[in-house]
Design an enzyme around this catalytic site. Structure first.
Site, PDB file in Angstrom:
ATOM      1  N   HIS A 241       0.828  -1.215   0.000  1.00 28.92           N
ATOM      2  CA  HIS A 241       0.000   0.000   0.000  1.00 28.92           C
ATOM      3  C   HIS A 241       0.864   1.267   0.000  1.00 28.92           C
ATOM      4  O   HIS A 241       0.776   2.102  -0.892  1.00 28.92           O
ATOM      5  CB  HIS A 241      -0.904   0.020   1.236  1.00 28.92           C
ATOM      6  CG  HIS A 241      -1.764  -1.193   1.409  1.00 28.92           C
ATOM      7  ND1 HIS A 241      -2.807  -1.492   0.567  1.00 28.92           N
ATOM      8  CD2 HIS A 241      -1.744  -2.183   2.342  1.00 28.92           C
ATOM      9  CE1 HIS A 241      -3.405  -2.608   0.972  1.00 28.92           C
ATOM     10  NE2 HIS A 241      -2.774  -3.041   2.042  1.00 28.92           N
TER      11      HIS A 241
HETATM   12  C1  BDR Z   1      -2.975   1.390   5.127  1.00 32.40           C
HETATM   13  O1  BDR Z   1      -3.277   0.985   6.461  1.00 32.40           O
HETATM   14  C2  BDR Z   1      -2.106   0.743   7.169  1.00 32.40           C
HETATM   15  O2  BDR Z   1      -2.217  -0.412   7.979  1.00 32.40           O
HETATM   16  C3  BDR Z   1      -0.998   0.628   6.161  1.00 32.40           C
HETATM   17  O3  BDR Z   1       0.220   1.094   6.693  1.00 32.40           O
HETATM   18  C4  BDR Z   1      -1.467   1.497   5.014  1.00 32.40           C
HETATM   19  O4  BDR Z   1      -1.078   2.840   5.189  1.00 32.40           O
HETATM   20  C5  BDR Z   1      -3.594   0.376   4.198  1.00 32.40           C
HETATM   21  O5  BDR Z   1      -4.982   0.344   4.376  1.00 32.40           O
END
Ligand code: BDR
Ligand code: CA
Length: 309
Positions: A241
């Site tokens: 992500h």
């Molecule tokens: C986002 O949520 C967090 O757990 C990760 O770091 C990322 O920024 C993904 O949904």
């Protein structure tokens, strides 16, 4: 080299995103601001310091702690995924000196916006609390920032914390609402794109084996928890992500963009709305090109020196 500021809540994928940013010649990371999200604020800040000590980027960015809780609700963390310490709960991180409380995140963001204006790229990898507070402090300066790239949202795909909401938006919907309403040059990188950016465990192993050393060993170790959970959930690998947000900040042509107007629902849902666009959204990604860029930059060969030293 464009000046960049990264707002983050490390987090395993935040850590990988920072490592990518520090190896990206297109940007110079001047400052890292931390925010409560995946883990409480002090843990997030410690993790940035751990990663700095491990990777030692030059010049060393300023580290500035920010908001310890969302604007209007209690903090929800994601320690089930990232570990209690946010980085996979490894037992043996070398200890780090605590970061000074000042400068704080809001003044660092506002100061960078005033100094760099359109030159500045701000990459937000956690809940948008710090950015919302910076807007409150000096909206005119923050609006002059050239690019604001934020990982968050689930537009036409299911969420990852509720059936419809993504974690960063869900943690602080009030902040997300303010950011979307502020008239910023906002580029959103939601789950629609990041679920196409899946790194298989074997790909990571092969890439790290090219640069053996302390850094590679540590990356492998703290990433293992995310791979284990992803495979347990039936996925082919870890969704990158936050690294994808850094990658599109460096090279926007990696994503397919759609201008749209989004509103934030009560649980942090990113809802299509009618009216003029208030952001552009990464709806697709050239996955192979992104993974190549990420793996080529993740662990530079300089780590061999630390292995033999
Ligand atoms: C986002 O949520 C967090 O757990 C990760 O770091 C990322 O920024 C993904 O949904
Ligand atoms: Ca994050």
């Amino acid at each position: 080299m464009r000046p960049a500021l990264i707002d983050t809540d490390p987090g395993i994928d935040d850590a990988l995103a920072l490592l990518l940013a520090w190896s990206s010649p297109e940007i110079q990371v001047e400052a890292i601001t931390t925010v409560a999200g995946n883990v409480p604020l002090d843990v997030a800040t410690t993790n940035v310091l751990r990663l700095l000590a491990l990777r030692r980027p030059t010049p060393r960015p300023v580290v500035a702690p920010g908001a310890a809780s969302p604007l209007a609700r209690a903090l929800t963390t994601a320690t089930r995924y990232h570990g209690e310490d946010g980085l996979g709960d490894l037992p043996d991180w070398p200890s780090v000196e605590p970061a000074p409380a000042s400068p704080d995140a809001v003044s660092v963001i506002v100061d960078a916006a005033r100094r760099h204006g359109r030159e500045l790229t701000l990459v937000a990898l956690g809940p948008l609390t710090n950015l919302a507070l910076a807007l409150k402090e000096d909206a005119a300066a923050v609006r002059r920032i050239g690019r604001v790239v934020a990982m968050g949202g689930a537009v036409d795909v299911p969420g990852n914390v509720t059936p419809t909401a993504e974690f960063n938006m869900h943690v602080d919907p009030e902040a997300a609402h303010r950011v979307l309403a502020a008239g910023l040059p906002l580029e959103l990188v939601p789950l629609d794109a990041t679920r196409q950016a899946v790194l298989p465990r074997a790909g990571m192993r092969v890439a790290l084996a090219r640069s053996p050393g302390t850094l590679a060993v540590r990356i492998q170790a703290f990433s293992e928890r995310a791979f284990r959970i992803a495979h347990g959930d039936g996925s082919q690998g870890m969704a990158l992500h936050d690294p994808l947000a850094v990658a599109v900040a460096v090279d926007p042509s990696l994503a397919k963009w759609e201008a749209m107007r989004l509103a934030i629902g009560p649980d942090g849902e990113t809802l299509r709305a009618s009216g003029a666009p208030n952001c552009r959204v990464a709806k697709g990604v050239e996955s192979d090109r992104f993974l190549r860029l990420f793996l080529d930059r993740l662990c530079p060969a300089t780590s061999r020196r630390s292995a033999s030293s």
